[in-house]
Motif scaffolding. Sequence first.
Motif, short mmCIF file in Angstrom:
data_model
loop_
_atom_site.label_atom_id
_atom_site.label_comp_id
_atom_site.label_asym_id
_atom_site.label_seq_id
_atom_site.Cartn_x
_atom_site.Cartn_y
_atom_site.Cartn_z
N GLN A 13 0.83 -1.21 0.00
CA GLN A 13 0.00 0.00 0.00
C GLN A 13 0.86 1.26 0.00
O GLN A 13 0.55 2.23 -0.70
CB GLN A 13 -0.92 0.00 1.22
N LEU A 14 1.93 1.22 0.77
CA LEU A 14 2.81 2.38 0.83
C LEU A 14 3.37 2.71 -0.54
O LEU A 14 3.30 3.87 -0.99
CB LEU A 14 3.95 2.12 1.82
N VAL A 15 3.91 1.71 -1.24
CA VAL A 15 4.51 1.96 -2.54
C VAL A 15 3.45 2.41 -3.54
O VAL A 15 3.69 3.34 -4.33
CB VAL A 15 5.23 0.70 -3.05
N GLU A 16 2.29 1.79 -3.51
CA GLU A 16 1.23 2.17 -4.45
C GLU A 16 0.78 3.61 -4.22
O GLU A 16 0.49 4.34 -5.18
CB GLU A 16 0.04 1.21 -4.29
N GLN A 17 0.74 4.04 -2.95
CA GLN A 17 0.33 5.41 -2.67
C GLN A 17 1.37 6.42 -3.13
O GLN A 17 1.05 7.51 -3.58
CB GLN A 17 0.07 5.58 -1.17
N ILE A 18 2.64 6.04 -3.03
CA ILE A 18 3.71 6.92 -3.48
C ILE A 18 3.69 7.04 -5.00
O ILE A 18 3.91 8.13 -5.56
CB ILE A 18 5.08 6.41 -2.99
N ASP A 19 3.39 5.94 -5.69
CA ASP A 19 3.39 5.92 -7.16
C ASP A 19 2.08 6.41 -7.77
O ASP A 19 2.00 6.61 -8.98
CB ASP A 19 3.67 4.50 -7.67
N PHE A 225 4.84 -8.48 1.94
CA PHE A 225 4.55 -7.16 1.37
C PHE A 225 3.08 -6.79 1.51
O PHE A 225 2.73 -5.62 1.59
CB PHE A 225 4.95 -7.12 -0.10
N GLU A 226 2.23 -7.79 1.51
CA GLU A 226 0.78 -7.54 1.57
C GLU A 226 0.24 -7.57 2.99
O GLU A 226 -0.93 -7.29 3.20
CB GLU A 226 0.03 -8.57 0.72
N GLN A 227 1.09 -7.89 3.96
CA GLN A 227 0.63 -7.98 5.34
C GLN A 227 0.15 -6.62 5.81
O GLN A 227 0.93 -5.67 5.93
CB GLN A 227 1.77 -8.47 6.23
N PRO A 228 -1.13 -6.46 6.13
CA PRO A 228 -1.67 -5.14 6.42
C PRO A 228 -1.19 -4.54 7.74
O PRO A 228 -1.27 -3.34 7.93
CB PRO A 228 -3.19 -5.38 6.45
N GLN A 229 -0.69 -5.35 8.64
CA GLN A 229 -0.27 -4.83 9.95
C GLN A 229 1.24 -4.58 10.03
O GLN A 229 1.77 -4.34 11.11
CB GLN A 229 -0.65 -5.81 11.08
N LEU A 230 1.94 -4.61 8.91
CA LEU A 230 3.40 -4.55 8.98
C LEU A 230 3.91 -3.15 9.35
O LEU A 230 4.86 -3.00 10.11
CB LEU A 230 4.01 -4.99 7.65
N LEU A 231 3.31 -2.12 8.81
CA LEU A 231 3.79 -0.76 9.02
C LEU A 231 2.73 0.05 9.76
O LEU A 231 1.65 0.32 9.22
CB LEU A 231 4.11 -0.12 7.66
N SER A 232 3.03 0.43 10.99
CA SER A 232 2.05 1.20 11.77
C SER A 232 2.20 2.69 11.48
O SER A 232 3.29 3.17 11.18
CB SER A 232 2.23 0.93 13.26
N TYR A 233 1.09 3.40 11.57
CA TYR A 233 1.14 4.85 11.32
C TYR A 233 0.03 5.55 12.09
O TYR A 233 -0.94 4.94 12.56
CB TYR A 233 1.02 5.15 9.83
#
Length: 611
Positions: A13-19, A225-233
Amino acid sequence: MAPENASSESLKQLVEQIDAQPPVVLLPEFQRDFVWEMEQTYALFDSLIRGIFVGSVIYGKPSFEMTLRRMDHRPRKGAGSRAKVERLSYTEEKIKHDSQVYGLKIVLDGQQRTTSIYRALKGIDRVYFVVRPSVTAAQVKEDDLEALMHPDHGVQGEDVENAVCIPLHYAFRYMSEAPFDDEVREYFDNETRLGRRLAQAGDDAEAREAFKVFRQMLPKFKTMFEQPQLLSYYLLDMGLDKFTTFFERSNSRGIQLNFTDILAAKVFGNFNLRQAFEDFGEKHPGMPVNRELLVRATALMSGQFADKIEKARILKDLRADHFKAHWEDVTRLYDRALAFLVEQRFVVAVKWMPYDNMLIPLMMFFAEMERQGQGSLTQKQLLFLRWWFWASVFSERYTAASNEKIMADSGILRRVARGEMLEGSYFLRFRPSVGDAEELMSYSRSQSAIYRGVLNLVHFEAGGLRDWTNDGLISTGPLGVKELQDHHFFPKGFLKKTESVQDRPDEVDAIKDCVLNRVLMPKNTNLRASDKKPHSYLQELLKLNPSLKGSLTSHLVPVSLLEDESQSLRVYATLLERGGYVVELIRRETVDAEQQVRAAFVSEAPVRVQA
């Protein structure tokens, strides 16, 4: 930060949002550049694989005009490494629209981590996961990534020919494109060092087994990469004032940000304020650039801030066209105001200004003088400025609520420039904070206005401080001299050795650093003093400078210290004597001078002011 704003997202999700087009994740223009070394990227992915918490990313949803920039996608070296990162200027309307419609958010904290992840998964920075030795395809199915990681090499920046290595950018591409097995085999055989070595050796059995491991590893990374809980914000929906406060209170790694950085990002699309600050600094080498002062002066020059020049108001209403219209005048008036203070000997140099913000009303005075077509000051105007400067310093007028004082004094000084009469009520809050010499002994912080004011007042009274090694004036100027420092004339080392035999042993520790034991002198003169008895080092200086008495007098240092050896053991009495001279000067330039100023500028009968 409210707990309900806490959430998490996947690396995908992070990469897709940046691109995304239009972009969903951007950086504020003022954020520092990407500076992480590759080793930090390896450590980050090692932590993600091991499930070690890497900290939360903090996003913001601003609702105000701002210039943003994309993530740094430049190569670390070679062609394109010095290219400029694309910047996007958003109006208030556009930023609100894109935030509501596309979910636009900006990275407030976590730029290095998010950029590092993006660059690795896009292949800008090459990162490899090295599989531990002798792993079979069957074991890959059973174990997790942490268990499969090589114990020595783990995550690194090099593909090796004696172990299966998974390029993270290829694993990310595999997740997105889902290639056929023969396409994956072609990549393994041609693009990995192990695959090429085995293909060249013709070892089909080992090549097949190594490929199976490589192929089975890819879905594991897809899952990661698809794990939704990997990066907290955290996602913060904030206005301009909270946005500014966040950055002022959460600076890290010594990177100091304040409201001028946010303002620079806000006006960047039409005026490069950061470059303007840098240009100003280049034209004034050695001079600290007070950015907030220049911004506040610009706000006043714009005429749009009749009541307040507080941060929130400036951030909201000060625009690029204001800087375009007034920046040249502001910098010129700054130079004129500072030059006036130095030429009149009100300050030794810019580094010894009691309050930098006092320059703003003075700048407004000269701006009004120019509007009136007046080339030089009248005697009345000089009389007022002299009183205003010293009275402001010794009443510590700008210590608190300085914005209100800037506005009030700017208005008054404009009226003085126009030759108008003033109300007597203006003079009511200029009483000196210092009543006697003993009170002066409590001022030992070189940053305080009283401390600096005393040194400047001594300089003013002398018509310029004289060197102790000769009877010439100490070199000063708008920039000051780097070697000109505030030194103890009763050396600290000497006082420590003689504390028990001084006239007031119980007071020595408390007064040794006070302003009354300080004089401005070049460093080399102070080195001559070292930790010697004042009478001794002064006698040595007398051989170099027969006019030493005059030099001491210019600093209000009692000449008896040179003539009477026993006075070196009367530090308290000597400082008290010097303090008496200083207090007399303060009274003369404030309370006594006010009578003349009132008589010249107030139409009502002068009021007798009690000390």
